[in-house]
Every structure is written in C-alpha cells, then in structure tokens.
Motif scaffolding. Structure first.
Motif, PDB file in Angstrom:
ATOM      1  N   ARG A   1      -3.799  16.765  -3.533  1.00 32.79           N
ATOM      2  CA  ARG A   1      -4.072  15.473  -4.138  1.00 32.79           C
ATOM      3  C   ARG A   1      -3.702  14.410  -3.548  1.00 32.79           C
ATOM      4  NH1 ARG A   1      -1.598  12.164  -8.693  1.00 32.79           N
ATOM      5  NH2 ARG A   1      -3.248  11.154  -9.717  1.00 32.79           N
ATOM      6  N   ALA A   2      -4.358  13.560  -3.154  1.00 31.20           N
ATOM      7  CA  ALA A   2      -3.753  12.148  -2.426  1.00 31.20           C
ATOM      8  C   ALA A   2      -4.093  11.030  -3.436  1.00 31.20           C
ATOM      9  CB  ALA A   2      -4.716  11.922  -1.253  1.00 31.20           C
ATOM     10  N   THR A   3      -3.190  10.057  -3.621  1.00 31.23           N
ATOM     11  CA  THR A   3      -3.439   8.755  -4.391  1.00 31.23           C
ATOM     12  C   THR A   3      -3.019   7.641  -3.360  1.00 31.23           C
ATOM     13  OG1 THR A   3      -0.779   8.846  -5.286  1.00 31.23           O
ATOM     14  CG2 THR A   3      -2.627   9.802  -6.473  1.00 31.23           C
ATOM     15  N   CYS A   4      -3.627   6.561  -3.585  1.00 30.63           N
ATOM     16  CA  CYS A   4      -3.372   5.467  -2.849  1.00 30.63           C
ATOM     17  C   CYS A   4      -3.390   4.089  -3.712  1.00 30.63           C
ATOM     18  CB  CYS A   4      -4.533   4.927  -1.989  1.00 30.63           C
ATOM     19  SG  CYS A   4      -4.147   3.743  -1.002  1.00 30.63           S
ATOM     20  N   PHE A   5      -2.003   3.743  -3.836  1.00 32.68           N
ATOM     21  CA  PHE A   5      -2.042   2.537  -4.643  1.00 32.68           C
ATOM     22  C   PHE A   5      -1.903   1.028  -3.787  1.00 32.68           C
ATOM     23  CE2 PHE A   5       1.536  -0.745  -5.999  1.00 32.68           C
ATOM     24  CZ  PHE A   5       0.930  -0.927  -7.089  1.00 32.68           C
TER      25      PHE A   5
ATOM     26  N   VAL B   1       0.976  -1.133  -0.038  1.00 33.08           N
ATOM     27  CA  VAL B   1       0.095  -0.090  -0.125  1.00 33.08           C
ATOM     28  C   VAL B   1       0.801   1.291  -0.076  1.00 33.08           C
ATOM     29  CG1 VAL B   1      -1.654   1.334   1.001  1.00 33.08           C
ATOM     30  CG2 VAL B   1      -1.795  -1.027   1.471  1.00 33.08           C
ATOM     31  N   ASP B   2       0.583   2.129  -0.905  1.00 33.77           N
ATOM     32  CA  ASP B   2       1.534   3.357  -1.157  1.00 33.77           C
ATOM     33  C   ASP B   2       0.624   4.455  -1.116  1.00 33.77           C
ATOM     34  OD1 ASP B   2       3.894   4.787  -1.306  1.00 33.77           O
ATOM     35  OD2 ASP B   2       4.012   4.557  -3.587  1.00 33.77           O
ATOM     36  N   VAL B   3       0.582   5.372  -0.283  1.00 34.50           N
ATOM     37  CA  VAL B   3      -0.218   6.634  -0.105  1.00 34.50           C
ATOM     38  C   VAL B   3       1.025   7.798  -0.280  1.00 34.50           C
ATOM     39  CG1 VAL B   3      -1.600   8.012   1.328  1.00 34.50           C
ATOM     40  CG2 VAL B   3      -1.837   5.620   1.456  1.00 34.50           C
ATOM     41  N   ASN B   4       0.411   8.761  -1.075  1.00 33.92           N
ATOM     42  CA  ASN B   4       1.213   9.917  -1.538  1.00 33.92           C
ATOM     43  C   ASN B   4       0.431  11.300  -1.488  1.00 33.92           C
ATOM     44  OD1 ASN B   4       4.114   8.889  -2.124  1.00 33.92           O
ATOM     45  ND2 ASN B   4       2.920   7.546  -3.249  1.00 33.92           N
ATOM     46  N   PHE B   5       1.013  12.367  -1.485  1.00 30.34           N
ATOM     47  CA  PHE B   5       0.185  13.744  -1.666  1.00 30.34           C
ATOM     48  C   PHE B   5       1.249  14.682  -2.221  1.00 30.34           C
ATOM     49  CE2 PHE B   5      -0.359  11.759   2.603  1.00 30.34           C
ATOM     50  CZ  PHE B   5      -1.562  11.740   2.585  1.00 30.34           C
ATOM     51  N   GLU B   6       0.316  15.541  -3.042  1.00 34.06           N
ATOM     52  CA  GLU B   6       0.867  16.597  -3.901  1.00 34.06           C
ATOM     53  C   GLU B   6       0.111  17.781  -3.712  1.00 34.06           C
ATOM     54  OE1 GLU B   6       1.369  17.653  -8.687  1.00 34.06           O
ATOM     55  OE2 GLU B   6       1.006  15.701  -7.871  1.00 34.06           O
ATOM     56  N   ILE B   7       0.851  18.736  -3.081  1.00 31.55           N
ATOM     57  CA  ILE B   7       0.182  20.187  -3.053  1.00 31.55           C
ATOM     58  C   ILE B   7       0.089  20.780  -4.358  1.00 31.55           C
ATOM     59  CG2 ILE B   7       0.318  22.413  -1.834  1.00 31.55           C
ATOM     60  CD1 ILE B   7       2.062  21.179   0.395  1.00 31.55           C
ATOM     61  N   GLU B   8      -1.204  21.170  -4.782  1.00 33.06           N
ATOM     62  CA  GLU B   8      -1.225  21.794  -5.940  1.00 33.06           C
ATOM     63  C   GLU B   8      -1.968  23.446  -5.534  1.00 33.06           C
ATOM     64  OE1 GLU B   8      -4.039  19.433  -7.989  1.00 33.06           O
ATOM     65  OE2 GLU B   8      -2.499  17.983  -8.337  1.00 33.06           O
ATOM     66  N   PRO B   9      -1.266  24.201  -5.489  1.00 30.73           N
ATOM     67  CA  PRO B   9      -1.574  25.743  -4.807  1.00 30.73           C
ATOM     68  C   PRO B   9      -2.472  26.312  -5.927  1.00 30.73           C
ATOM     69  CG  PRO B   9       0.870  25.489  -5.091  1.00 30.73           C
ATOM     70  CD  PRO B   9       0.097  24.116  -5.285  1.00 30.73           C
ATOM     71  N   ALA B  10      -2.150  26.211  -7.051  1.00 24.70           N
ATOM     72  CA  ALA B  10      -2.887  26.857  -8.128  1.00 24.70           C
ATOM     73  C   ALA B  10      -4.269  26.461  -8.165  1.00 24.70           C
ATOM     74  CB  ALA B  10      -2.304  26.852  -9.348  1.00 24.70           C
ATOM     75  N   GLN B  11      -4.691  25.361  -7.641  1.00 26.77           N
ATOM     76  CA  GLN B  11      -6.249  24.899  -7.493  1.00 26.77           C
ATOM     77  C   GLN B  11      -6.569  24.758  -6.296  1.00 26.77           C
ATOM     78  OE1 GLN B  11      -3.650  22.756  -9.149  1.00 26.77           O
ATOM     79  NE2 GLN B  11      -4.022  23.332 -11.332  1.00 26.77           N
ATOM     80  N   SER B  12      -5.692  25.311  -5.255  1.00 25.18           N
ATOM     81  CA  SER B  12      -6.279  25.206  -3.837  1.00 25.18           C
ATOM     82  C   SER B  12      -6.562  24.063  -3.391  1.00 25.18           C
ATOM     83  CB  SER B  12      -7.094  26.214  -3.546  1.00 25.18           C
ATOM     84  OG  SER B  12      -6.849  27.698  -3.949  1.00 25.18           O
ATOM     85  N   ARG B  13      -5.690  22.896  -3.616  1.00 24.51           N
ATOM     86  CA  ARG B  13      -6.073  21.712  -3.162  1.00 24.51           C
ATOM     87  C   ARG B  13      -4.953  20.893  -3.019  1.00 24.51           C
ATOM     88  NH1 ARG B  13      -8.267  19.306  -8.959  1.00 24.51           N
ATOM     89  NH2 ARG B  13      -6.234  19.115 -10.028  1.00 24.51           N
TER      90      ARG B  13
END
Length: 158
Positions: free
Chosen positions: A98-102, A84-96
């Motif tokens: 992003r999380a992914t889970c593999f 299980v791999d969980v990652n995050f990415e800050i997307e400031p231009a979209q004010s959000r």
C-alpha cells in the motif's frame, strides 16, 4: 447538473481561472496498491532487491511526481506545495504494498491531482524496481481518500 469547468463556452479545453478564489489551507491524501508475488515481498522485506532500497527511491519519485503534476496533466495549475509525504506498508496477507501520498499547501485550488500523481509515480517506481522478479505485478485501488480546504471543506471516501 453541474457543467464541466475545464471547457469554455465553445466546448474547448480551458484552464480554470482561480484568481478570485480565496487562499485556504488545502490537503489531500491518495492511496494505491501494488499487487506482487510472495517472492517480491520477501526480497523487499529482507532488503535483497538488486536495485537497492525500493521504498527510499519510490518515496523520492512520488514526491517528485506530486511536484511535477502540472507538467504531466493538462490544465492542472502549477502549485507551490508546502508538504508532500509518501509512505508504504507491506501487506503480505493480501500480497500487496500500500502506498499513500499526502499533499498540502495554502492556495486557491486543491491538491487531489498532486496526491494521485504522487501515489501513481511511487507505485510505478516500485514496479520498475521489482519487475525482474515479478513482471505480473499490477496497480489497483488508486483513489483519493480525503481532501480538506476550499469552499467544499472536508470530503472523505469512507
């Protein structure tokens, strides 16, 4: 039209019997977004959230969520996940964020529900850790991106 596999002939809830299915390598990736204020993005980026490292905590929560999927979702099979791999990415231009889970295993049933549960629990944990700063945050765009394995092979949402 296909029938619902989680209903028996009497229309009652039924756990699908997978005992005759082949064991294959199965993978799934899900994603979701937490829409936040600029203040949340700044405080996370500068490691100023009072509750600590939000991504570290949310990553562990997402992994636990994926592993506990069958305890939360009725009729899901308990699975021995191998990754299980969980990652995050800050997307400031979209004010959000992003999380992914593999999720991955060798087994008789897919891991889409585990990936979806993992990404939801990770995002809910981020929400919990940041709610004092921005109680108006919202989760959105939660979906399966792709899955591999089993008799259906490869599927993608793109």
């Amino acid at each position: 039209m296909s029938t619902f596999s989680h209903l028996n002939v009497g229309g009652e809830a039924n756990m699908v019997d997978v005992s005759d299915k082949d064991v294959t390598k199965r993978e799934a990736t899900a994603e979701g977004y937490l829409y936040v204020s600029d203040n949340v993005i700044t405080q996370i980026s500068e490691a100023k959230i009072a509750k600590g490292d939000v991504f570290a905590v949310a990553r562990v929560a997402g992994i636990q969520g994926a592993k506990r999927c069958s305890d939360l979702i009725p009729l899901c099979h308990p699975l021995a996940l191998s990754k299980v791999d969980v990652n995050f990415e800050i997307e400031p231009a979209q004010s959000r964020i992003r999380a992914t889970c593999f999720c991955k295993l060798s087994g008789k049933t897919g891991v889409e529900m585990e990936a979806l549960t993992g990404v939801n629990v990770a995002l809910l944990t981020l929400f919990d850790m940041c709610k004092a700063i921005d109680p108006a945050m919202r989760l959105d765009g939660i979906k399966v991106l792709e899955k591999k394995g089993g008799k259906t092979g490869y599927w993608t949402s793109q």
